[in-house]
Design an enzyme around this catalytic site. Sequence first.
Site, PDB file in Angstrom:
ATOM      1  N   GLU A 212     -18.365  21.284  16.358  1.00  0.00           N
ATOM      2  CA  GLU A 212     -18.041  21.243  17.781  1.00  0.00           C
ATOM      3  C   GLU A 212     -17.303  19.950  18.031  1.00  0.00           C
ATOM      4  O   GLU A 212     -17.888  18.865  18.011  1.00  0.00           O
ATOM      5  CB  GLU A 212     -19.282  21.315  18.674  1.00  0.00           C
ATOM      6  N   CYS A 246     -18.896  16.375  26.263  1.00  0.00           N
ATOM      7  CA  CYS A 246     -17.943  17.250  25.562  1.00  0.00           C
ATOM      8  C   CYS A 246     -17.277  18.236  26.510  1.00  0.00           C
ATOM      9  O   CYS A 246     -16.104  18.552  26.363  1.00  0.00           O
ATOM     10  CB  CYS A 246     -18.649  18.010  24.443  1.00  0.00           C
TER      11      CYS A 246
END
Length: 432
Positions: A212, A246
């Site tokens: 990720e 994020c």
Amino acid sequence: MVKIHNPADLESVLGSAKKAARDWAATPAAERGAAIKDAARGLRERVGELAALLEGETGKLRAEAEESVLAGVGTLEQYAELGPVHRGRSLLGNPGATDLMVPEPRGVVVALTPWNDPIAVACGLLGAALATGNTVVHKPSERCPDTGARLGAALSSTLPDGVLQTVQGDGAVGAALAESPDVDVVAHVGSTAAGRSIAAATARTGAKALLENGGNDALVIDADVDPRWAAAQAATGAFANAGQICVAVERIYAHQEVAEAFLDALVQEAGNREIAPLVDRRHREGVHDQVVEAIAQGAEPLTGGKLPDGPGSFYPATVLAGCTAEMRVFREETFGPVAPVCVVPDFEQGLELAAADDYGLAATVLTSSMEHAQRAWRRLPVGTVKINDVFGGAPGGSAHPRRASGSGYGYGPELLDEMTQTKVVHLAPPGP
């Protein structure tokens, strides 16, 4: 916790993980789950201590730091429950035989975790890997070494020797772990550049890469929404944890019919928000460089955008109007409390511009139109689309990041699948 001074020092750590792997894989899933529950209980007892470390090393506000630790506890508890019920399936073959698809641990998992939410993110990867019978070598970010060490000590105390080990070191240590032929999975949450390096390394060794990486999440604001509500949503997305998330809002497309009122309200929101300092001054310099560059290219700073005097790494909530796709603040992940805004003539162009990006982590759309909502979630090429709630979502949701944002499930029950490999078994009776 082991401090790694030389990549060669990793041999003994990985050797211990490999040695422990067979017995841990053979441990009944319920016993593994019970050990993870004990670890979660120990973490819950240390919430105050860990939150103080988080605040000191990453700049998180104390209340947010405590929430982060508790989120990690909840994730561990979730995987302690899900692990024992993770199962394969039987196949319909010859009635005289048995055919099975059986999930098995992959072996040694390396978890490389970030500084922006080091406990919650680590608990997800560690919990899923341990619950499925893998052993783990965890390298937390060098920007939060004490947090990583204390987390590792708390979790490993309930586990057999070698099952979970924490190592400390810089990027060279992470690279050495990713390149090791003794590693079966490299799970990484962090920058796109590091993720691509890991993908190249695992392509050579045959290990699985679970990534990720960065995001450049768009927020599209339709003409039919309350501009003050839209501004509150945008501020939450852009300024929470000083933008160091994020899935933070990184670029905003506002319909021209509400743009003026939205920008006015967003400036007010920026002035009312409590902003945590950035993780360090080096990171602040990178954020400010993007802002200065955008202003030089024609963006208008409506608030913020200036380095404060004095010590520390604080950066003010910043709103930039008149941004364009050519500006780096729109092309790249800023990872700071910056809300860059582009005014668009209609919803369709906002959607088109939001989709035209190298990243593919998440996006948010604010609209009262069901037609526009349906069009948006179908067309945006990202792993997660949120309609009318910038940080909303049910627990357990797991999406695939795309393109520069990585690959593989990172959360939810599907993460258990990523941490296992499937073996097909055909069990027939002996011959006549």
